[in-house]
Design an enzyme around this catalytic site. Structure first.
Site, mmCIF file in Angstrom:
data_model
loop_
_atom_site.group_PDB
_atom_site.id
_atom_site.type_symbol
_atom_site.label_atom_id
_atom_site.label_comp_id
_atom_site.label_asym_id
_atom_site.label_seq_id
_atom_site.Cartn_x
_atom_site.Cartn_y
_atom_site.Cartn_z
ATOM 1 N N CYS A 6 -2.585 8.425 3.980
ATOM 2 C CA CYS A 6 -2.364 8.040 2.586
ATOM 3 C C CYS A 6 -3.573 8.356 1.719
ATOM 4 O O CYS A 6 -3.444 8.755 0.568
ATOM 5 C CB CYS A 6 -2.000 6.564 2.498
ATOM 6 S SG CYS A 6 -3.244 5.440 3.194
ATOM 7 N N GLU A 17 0.882 -1.176 0.000
ATOM 8 C CA GLU A 17 0.000 0.000 0.000
ATOM 9 C C GLU A 17 0.911 1.214 0.000
ATOM 10 O O GLU A 17 1.581 1.491 0.993
ATOM 11 C CB GLU A 17 -0.919 -0.033 1.225
ATOM 12 C CG GLU A 17 -2.078 0.956 1.113
ATOM 13 C CD GLU A 17 -1.727 2.297 1.705
ATOM 14 O OE1 GLU A 17 -1.336 3.201 0.922
ATOM 15 O OE2 GLU A 17 -1.835 2.459 2.923
#
Length: 469
Positions: free
Chosen positions: A272, A238
């Site tokens: 994020c 990720e």
């Protein structure tokens, strides 16, 4: 209450990894600075513990629920320590602890299902699921506990053991979490290791690791994938995002301004899947900038331990320097700061919440992930132009569309090139949903049943029927 030393972090030599309080900029504690040569023993013990852990699915469920209870009970110890080393407001740290416990309970309740295949042959074919072995979980500093649990909870529920490495900027709360979990889990099922690089690189490359799950930057993610490739180890990556929020021309600015602001600035923008760019219709652009700038100028910024604080510091000095550098470059290129645009005076790693307007669309503050309290707001003339700009990036983690006509907003969201799209909100996730990016935002899937099966391998058994004996 267990101490971090009660956990199974090996190498109990004199500590040597300084931990800095980002609200003061001063070192307040240390963690062990473990070395790559220690990994052989750590991973060997994880491998040996795997045999017992994978054998009893019912016992795993019971123990993971007990571990969740232990995390909940330790909240008053974990949350302040997390705030002290990470910087986020204390309420957000408590929420992170709660999410960690909830994720353990969620995955404890998931059971992989065997599946029969009937293809007309005189054979019973059944797909079963088996665990992989020791899993390496490498976690960044923005959500140390929550992202750790997103990795270790499904891995443990699947019957794997885990070696967990937090960021050297935030090792303490993770070590304490390891000690808390050690009160409920068998020896060596979960091991926390702490240290500077190249510890993480060696962990990803170790031939005894069967799955590497990593959250962090794109360059580091590529390096992790390359290291794991030597042993053909599977990876889940990720790698962050540059999420766009597209405002439609029927948006109610007053109604959505608070949600939009916090979608960008929660955890000081160090998320994020935070909103990192806003595209507003030209006729509403000034109104949007004004609404966001007002909130940026009035939000309470300070130490996360102060109950009045809504926005804490940037976590570390290199990231603060990066945020300042990208902001100053945008200002030099012609952007204007409607709010902020500079460091705050005084100790600690504080940067004023910043709203930028008149930003060149190809400026790095728009095209890259700034990962801090800085938000550019760009005007657009027609919706096709806005969608094209939103998609014109190497990232593809999330995106959102904001407007009154929900059908039109949903149709626009379908055009975004990302893993998750929201309408009239952003960065809200359920434990039961998949989470994945496209393009440079990652490889593999976390969350929900997909996260569980990502930590398993299919095992097919063929058995003749009576007819085919």
């Amino acid at each position: 209450m267990p101490t971090p030393e009660a956990g199974r972090a090996p190498g109990h030599r004199a500590p040597g990894l300084p931990v800095i309080d980002p609200a003061s900029g001063e070192t307040f504690d240390e963690a062990p600075d473990q070395q790559p040569h220690e990994l052989d023993d750590v991973i060997d013990r994880a491998r040996r513990a795997w045999a017992g852990w994978r054998a009893e699915p019912g016992a795993r469920t019971t123990l993971l629920n007990a571990a969740a209870d232990a995390v909940d009970a330790a909240g008053d110890d974990l949350a302040p320590l997390l705030t002290r080393e990470q910087g986020k407001p204390l309420a957000e740290s408590y929420a992170e602890v709660a999410r960690t416990a909830a994720r353990l309970r969620y995955f404890a309740a998931l059971v992989p299902r065997a599946r029969r295949i009937d293809d007309g042959r005189p054979v019973h074919s059944e797909i079963r699921w088996q665990s992989l072995g020791p899993v390496a979980a490498i976690v960044p500093w923005n959500f140390p506990l929550q992202l750790a649990s997103a990795k270790f909870a499904p891995a443990l529920a699947a019957g794997n053991t885990v070696v967990l490495k937090p960021s050297p900027y935030t090792p303490l709360a993770t070590r304490l979490l390891g000690a808390v979990l050690a009160t409920a889990l068998p020896d060596d099922v979960l091991t926390v290791i702490t240290g500077r690089e190249p510890l993480g690189a060696y962990l990803a490359a170790h031939p005894g690791i069967r799955h590497v799950t990593f959250t962090g930057s794109v360059p580091t993610g590529r390096a992790v994938a390359a290291a794991a490739a030597a042993s053909l180890t599977r990876v889940t990556l990720e790698l962050g995002g540059n999420d766009a929020a597209v405002l439609l021309d029927d948006v109610d600015v007053d109604r959505v301004a608070d949600r939009l602001f916090w979608a960008a600035f929660r955890n000081c923008g160090q998320v994020c899947m935070a909103v990192k760019r806003v595209y507003a219709p030209a006729r509403l652009h000034a109104e949007v900038v004004e609404a966001l700038a007002h909130r940026a100028k009035t939000v309470v910024v300070g130490s996360g331990l102060d109950p009045e604080t809504r926005l804490g510091p940037v976590n570390n000095a290199p990231q603060l320097a990066r945020v300042e550098r990208v902001t100053q470059r945008a200002l030099a290129a012609g952007a204007r700061a409607a709010a902020g645009g500079h460091r705050l005076d005084g100790p600690g790693y504080f940067f004023a919440p910043t709203i930028l307007t008149d930003v060149p669309p190809d400026d790095p503050v728009v095209t890259m992930e700034q990962f801090g309290p800085v938000l550019p707001v760009l005007p657009y003339r027609n919706l096709d132009e806005a969608v094209e700009a939103a998609n014109d990036t190497g990232f593809g983690l999330g995106g959102s569309v904001w407007g009154t006509d929900l059908d039109r907003a949903a149709a626009t969201a379908e055009r975004l090139e990302c893993g998750t799209a929201w309408i009239n909100h952003h960065a809200e996730l359920s434990l039961a949903q998949p989470f994945a990016g496209v393009k440079d935002s990652g490889v593999g899937v976390a969350g929900g049943p997909w996260g569980l099966y990502g930590n398993l391998r299919p095992f097919v058994v063929h058995r003749p029927t009576e007819e085919g004996r």
